[in-house]
Motif scaffolding. Structure first.
Motif, PDB file in Angstrom:
ATOM      1  N   LEU A 184      28.349   0.167  -5.144  1.00 49.01           N
ATOM      2  CA  LEU A 184      28.724   1.890  -5.335  1.00 49.01           C
ATOM      3  C   LEU A 184      27.194   2.593  -5.958  1.00 49.01           C
ATOM      4  N   ALA A 187      25.782   3.959  -2.225  1.00 52.19           N
ATOM      5  CA  ALA A 187      26.998   4.806  -1.760  1.00 52.19           C
ATOM      6  C   ALA A 187      26.312   6.009  -2.952  1.00 52.19           C
ATOM      7  N   ALA A 188      26.807   6.290  -4.232  1.00 52.98           N
ATOM      8  CA  ALA A 188      26.042   7.115  -4.617  1.00 52.98           C
ATOM      9  C   ALA A 188      24.443   7.975  -4.220  1.00 52.98           C
ATOM     10  N   ILE A 208      29.408   9.848   4.042  1.00 50.35           N
ATOM     11  CA  ILE A 208      29.192   9.869   2.240  1.00 50.35           C
ATOM     12  C   ILE A 208      28.787  10.812   1.726  1.00 50.35           C
ATOM     13  N   CYS A 212      30.631   9.488  -5.415  1.00 50.95           N
ATOM     14  CA  CYS A 212      31.100   8.120  -6.585  1.00 50.95           C
ATOM     15  C   CYS A 212      31.868   8.473  -7.618  1.00 50.95           C
ATOM     16  N   ARG A 268      34.923   6.065  -3.674  1.00 55.75           N
ATOM     17  CA  ARG A 268      34.033   6.374  -3.172  1.00 55.75           C
ATOM     18  C   ARG A 268      34.562   8.068  -2.592  1.00 55.75           C
ATOM     19  N   ASN A 269      33.276   8.722  -2.445  1.00 53.89           N
ATOM     20  CA  ASN A 269      33.440   9.892  -1.130  1.00 53.89           C
ATOM     21  C   ASN A 269      34.707  10.772  -1.862  1.00 53.89           C
TER      22      ASN A 269
END
Length: 366
Positions: A184, A187-188, A208, A212, A268-269
């Motif tokens: 996570l 992803a951020a 993305i 997050c 997420r997103n």
């Protein structure tokens, strides 16, 4: 001297299916398990596209929900997650036929394509159906071979669930949290990098672009529920809370039972102006739900934005601080860490935290 009979040679397709089974046995990620099974089956049957469904039987209705789809151009095969978890559809006759037998399959010609469906699971207990469309009719032996392969998929899925799911609620368990949290945060970081790229230069890998989030959920006065009604009804509350989480959040959001009556949500997103409403929608669903014997139950929530510059412990601490604020100021409410800081309701006391907040302010105003 008479020649010995030639040893039968395995077909290249069967060897590829065996290779797929070997790859499947080493796959530990849930989406990877889905993808490996679907792609191997597609290549084996020379499929043009395939659909993997989850099966839900709520008497008297039998419905399916799409998990993902697989497309082939004849050379390469591509898997795409769908996983919205909301679109449960009634089964058509072909899917129903394959679910009527133990690890059964059904086949039908539709135009210039053969449509095949394979039940994954024992009679009456199938949890998935794989549907494949192929321009050629597979032999009976090939269909039986694929049914055996799909047993490997079921076994791998069961092993994954045993290792990763909480035995009571079937949400992700505590020991899976660290790895998912690291993903996570990564992803951020990608989302922040993507926002710095001009829109016309963004590639699919930059999809993305919204923040997050990490949310922590705690059931209010859960000890009183156990004391007044017993642990059996306390467990029923935990089960119902888990079901409401699955209904309220997206299927690709990560939902954990963190311990006792505490749960964690990873998003997420999600745009900043939407995240509070998302968590509050779940809080309202709990508030309105009628729990067996117990009646009404409430929960408190706190959430924090994932800042990749902070450590996992600091990020979890921020979400916890927002949760504690909710519990100490009336319960049955949702609060975000950043909102509490900006409104002066919370103060950062650690030097590292103060430095980070000052850095954020400098980025905004300088």
């Amino acid at each position: 001297m008479p020649s010995s009979p030639a040893t039968p040679r395995a077909s290249p397709h069967l060897l590829e299916l065996l290779a797929g089974a070997e790859t499947l046995s080493r796959t530990r990620d849930l989406r990877g398990i889905f993808r490996c099974a679907a792609e191997s089956a597609m290549r084996f049957l020379d499929g043009r596209y395939g659909l993997l469904f989850a099966v839900r039987f709520t008497p008297p209705e039998l419905t399916v929900g799409l998990l993902g789809c697989c497309v082939s151009d004849g050379t390469d095969t591509y898997w795409d997650d769908v996983c919205d978890g909301k679109s449960w559809l009634p089964v058509d006759p072909l899917l129903a036929d394959c679910l009527l037998t133990d690890f059964g399959h059904a086949i039908r010609q539709e135009g210039d394509m053969w449509r095949l469906a394979f039940a994954i699971g024992a009679l009456g207990q199938a949890r998935w159906v794989l549907e494949i469309h192929s321009p050629t009719r597979p032999s009976k032996n090939d269909r039986q071979a694929l049914s055996v392969f799909l047993r490997c998929f079921e076994n791998q899925q069961q092993q994954w669930e045993y290792a990763n799911l909480d035995t009571l609620t079937r949400l992700l368990n505590r020991k899976t949290f660290d790895d998912d949290f690291e993903r996570l945060i990564a992803a951020a970081e990608l989302a922040e990098q993507a926002l710095k790229i001009p829109l016309e230069r963004r590639e699919p890998s930059h999809a993305i672009t919204q923040p997050c989030w990490l949310g922590v959920v705690d059931i209010d006065h859960f000890k009183k529920i156990n004391d007044n009604y017993g642990h059996l009804f306390g467990d029923e509350v935990l089960l119902r809370i888990a079901d409401l989480m699955r209904q309220s959040f997206r299927n690709n959001d990560k939902l954990f039972r963190f311990g006792g009556e505490e749960f964690v949500v990873m998003l997420r997103n999600v745009a900043e102006d939407h995240v509070h409403n998302i968590f509050n929608r779940f809080r309202i669903a709990v508030e309105k739900h009628d729990f067996p014997r117990v009646g009404r139950v409430a929960c408190s929530l706190g959430f924090a934005r994932i800042d990749p510059r902070l450590s996992p412990a600091e990020l979890l601490g921020r979400a916890d601080e927002a949760l504690y604020y909710s519990k100490n100021h009336g319960r049955n409410q949702v609060n975000g860490f950043d909102e509490l800081i900006m409104s002066g309701k919370l103060r950062i006391t650690t030097p590292a935290g103060q430095a980070q907040i000052q850095s954020d302010i400098d980025e905004i105003f300088l």
